[in-house]
Design a protein around this motif. Structure first.
Motif, short mmCIF file in Angstrom:
data_model
loop_
_atom_site.label_atom_id
_atom_site.label_comp_id
_atom_site.label_asym_id
_atom_site.label_seq_id
_atom_site.Cartn_x
_atom_site.Cartn_y
_atom_site.Cartn_z
N UNK A 113 57.45 59.17 26.81
CA UNK A 113 57.69 57.71 26.66
C UNK A 113 58.03 56.99 25.32
N UNK A 119 57.98 57.46 43.09
CA UNK A 119 58.19 58.16 41.63
C UNK A 119 59.18 59.38 41.67
N UNK A 171 60.52 54.57 35.79
CA UNK A 171 59.40 55.36 35.61
C UNK A 171 58.65 54.88 34.02
N UNK A 206 49.06 68.22 25.25
CA UNK A 206 49.75 67.74 26.67
C UNK A 206 50.10 66.15 26.35
N UNK A 241 65.53 57.03 36.37
CA UNK A 241 64.43 57.47 35.30
C UNK A 241 63.81 56.35 34.88
N UNK A 244 55.78 67.96 39.09
CA UNK A 244 55.59 66.57 39.42
C UNK A 244 55.07 65.54 38.52
N UNK A 245 54.03 66.23 37.44
CA UNK A 245 53.61 65.57 36.42
C UNK A 245 54.76 65.34 35.39
N UNK A 246 55.54 66.08 35.18
CA UNK A 246 56.62 66.10 34.10
C UNK A 246 57.76 65.12 34.57
N UNK A 247 58.33 65.30 35.82
CA UNK A 247 59.24 64.48 36.41
C UNK A 247 58.91 63.01 36.76
N UNK A 248 57.51 62.68 36.65
CA UNK A 248 57.38 61.47 37.25
C UNK A 248 57.05 60.62 35.84
N UNK A 249 57.57 61.22 34.75
CA UNK A 249 57.81 60.49 33.41
C UNK A 249 59.17 60.19 33.58
N UNK A 250 59.82 59.29 32.47
CA UNK A 250 60.97 58.87 32.60
C UNK A 250 62.04 60.02 32.13
N UNK A 251 61.86 61.09 32.75
CA UNK A 251 62.99 62.45 32.10
C UNK A 251 63.98 62.46 33.54
N UNK A 252 65.17 62.56 32.78
CA UNK A 252 66.11 62.82 33.89
C UNK A 252 66.07 64.55 34.25
N UNK A 253 66.33 64.80 35.49
CA UNK A 253 66.07 66.20 35.94
C UNK A 253 67.14 67.00 35.10
N UNK A 286 49.13 61.95 39.84
CA UNK A 286 49.42 62.60 41.19
C UNK A 286 48.26 63.11 41.66
#
Lengths: 294, 268
Positions: free
Chosen positions: A106, A54, A77, A98, A74, B84-93, A84
């Motif tokens: 998404x 991830x 994902x 949220x 990205x 962790x929750x946010x960046x595990x989505x397809x969001x570029x850093x 997590x």
């Protein structure tokens, strides 16, 4: 088709000038529609693998792809629903807010987002708490919200890190049912746990990780079958009393034939088998001398 | 762009709902309302003092907000594991970082505008108490306010850079305050060593250090237009233009560095 492909993945951490190898040359593939259980004791490298998949951390060497896309992109994902370990979410938002944020991340269309949000909230029994700030959520509720946000965009791959952690028996049963439902829908689930009974119930295949190395990988069905040590034959004798005869694997056919020839009523034949926990413990135990000699 | 917008709005909502910021905003409001009262203590320069006090209060409020938001915005996400929750989505850093920064910058400018409205009332009230020979120049006051806003956006970028470098809260806070103090003093020191007495008083090594700091650190005193606002002096438009260019380049450079470091950061 390989949904997840891990090739010679290694990860080293620097802790106080010491190099610690958390993952050692891990290679693994997960097929479409498979429920794969990633077992291992604490500190075995399960979460490290998931964090690389991830893109929370980067591999020291090796590679991992998801749907053929490098896991650090990205784009990889987009088709993952990820829960997590000990999840935490923006606590200034409500559960509904949220999920709306997640859905938009998404690229879910607004039209279906509200309906889908209600669906997943209902599935995870969170409808009553939907408009409450997450600040007041218990650990179990947060865990359930974590599952809700993973399910929301209906991805093809689910990665759950210790999904049963922090849940009461009702919650655990709910998660097992969700995983089974996902399997029925043809989804792929990759989840880590150290609770073998969970794996036994829901998984197709299991991999055991010890000190960063994949030491066993097999189908749950095969593990359960090869773990059979013998059988107990339950018969009803001439005096109408129930008796049990313990026989080895090789003796089984001969004993049954003899009993039938003697007109003995066979009521039940039960395999005497190791369960997955025994297999898990034996596998770990087998690694001890190897690791100690290193 | 979609993800940038989402992080931007989530950060803005977080700022809006932050109770600590509510309390600080309340304290600032009180400070602004006291401006006309305190200005009365100056018997002749009520208007000038009111403008100076108002701009100083605004500057102090923005300083607190920029440090708090710049330091804690990303640090809190990392510390509480939201990231962790946010960046595990397809969001570029990069989108995450720029979304956060833009929300903070917008909030600081929103504060400037809101305080500008309050300032308009308090300065007008104070100016009517004792008629000054100098007319109030609102363009000068608004320029000073906007430059103050720009200064603290730059400081927020410094804080953000420190918060992506360090995992502890100590470095971002002390580093940001240290850079702010040093960056506010370098202009004066630079002018001092270039004056006759300064060159004699300070050793050659000291002069090199001051020059190096002057060129390396952000020059916060370049954004100070309080005197122009209080005494209605003609605004040096060319200097303002160069300062804005300097601000754009320096802020972009800090965000670029923060983005590179954040891209390589690991969340264990």
């Amino acid at each position: 088709m390989n949904i997840v492909e891990i090739n010679a993945l290694s990860k080293e951490y620097k802790v106080k000038k010491k190099r610690i190898r958390a993952l050692d040359n891990l290679s693994l593939t997960i097929q479409k529609g498979e429920i794969f259980g990633f077992l291992g004791p604490n500190g075995a490298g399960k979460s490290t693998t998931i964090k690389i998949l991830t893109d929370q951390i980067r591999a020291t060497s090796g590679s991992a792809t998801i749907f053929g896309i490098q896991s650090n992109k990205a784009e990889a994902r987009r088709q993952i629903g990820y829960l997590p370990e000990n999840p935490a979410f923006y606590d200034f938002m409500t559960a509904r807010e949220y999920l709306s944020f997640t859905g938009k991340c998404f690229n879910m269309p607004e039209s279906s987002l509200a309906e889908r949000t209600n669906q997943v909230l209902a599935t995870l029994d969170l409808l009553d708490a939907a408009n409450r700030p997450l600040k007041g959520f218990s650990k179990g509720m947060t865990q359930r919200l974590g599952l809700a946000q993973a399910l929301l965009h209906d991805p093809d791959l689910f990665i759950f890190d210790e999904p049963m952690s922090g849940l009461d028996p009702v919650g655990r049963a709910m998660v097992k049912k969700i995983i089974k439902d996902l399997k029925n829908k043809g989804k792929t689930v990759f989840f880590s746990t150290h609770i073998t009974s969970d794996v036994e119930v829901v998984c197709d295949r299991v991999g055991i990780l010890v000190k960063g190395r994949l030491v066993a990988i097999d189908s749950v069905e095969h593990i359960m079958a090869t773990g059979i040590e013998g059988y107990i034959i339950q018969i009803r004798g001439q005096d109408n009393k129930t008796e049990e005869i313990k026989v080895s694997n090789s003796e089984l056919n001969g004993v049954i034939a003899r009993l039938l020839a003697d007109n003995v009523k066979i009521e039940r034949v039960n395999p005497v088998a190791h369960n997955l926990e025994d297999f898990f413990l034996d596998t770990i135990q087998a690694q001890v001398p190897t690791n100690e000699s290193q | 762009m979609q993800h940038f917008k989402l992080i931007f709005s989530a950060t803005f909502v977080a700022i809006k709902r932050d109770r600590l910021l509510h309390a600080l905003a309340g304290a600032s409001l009180l400070l602004f309302l006291l401006v006309p009262v305190i200005s009365m203590f100056s018997m002749r320069q009520v208007q000038e003092l009111a403008i100076t006090l108002f701009l100083s209060s605004l500057s102090f409020t923005l300083l607190i907000f920029s440090i708090l938001l710049g330091v804690f915005s990303i640090w809190k996400d990392i510390e509480k594991r939201y990231i962790i929750s946010v960046l595990s989505m397809p969001i570029k850093r990069r989108d995450y970082l720029l979304g956060k920064f833009s929300a903070i910058a917008l909030f600081l400018m929103f504060t400037v505008c809101l305080m500008g409205i309050i300032g308009y009332g308090t300065i007008t009230f104070a100016a009517h108490q004792y008629q000054s020979e100098i007319p109030v120049s609102w363009p000068n006051i608004f320029t000073a306010m906007l430059m103050s806003g720009a200064k603290y956006i730059l400081l927020a970028a410094v804080a953000l850079l420190f918060s992506v470098i360090s995992t502890s809260i100590f470095l971002p806070i002390t580093g940001t305050i240290g850079i702010f103090l040093a960056g506010s003093a370098t202009q004066g020191l630079y002018e001092y060593i270039n004056s006759g007495s300064g060159a004699q008083d300070i050793s050659l090594t000291g002069q090199y250090v001051i020059k190096a700091l002057y060129y390396l650190l952000p020059n916060f005193s370049a954004f100070d237009y309080q005197v122009y606002a209080a005494y209605t002096l003609a605004l040096p438009l060319d200097t303002i233009f160069y300062t804005v260019c300097y601000w754009l380049i320096y802020t972009s450079f800090l965000l670029f560095c923060a983005s590179i470091i954040f891209e390589k950061k690991e969340f264990r």
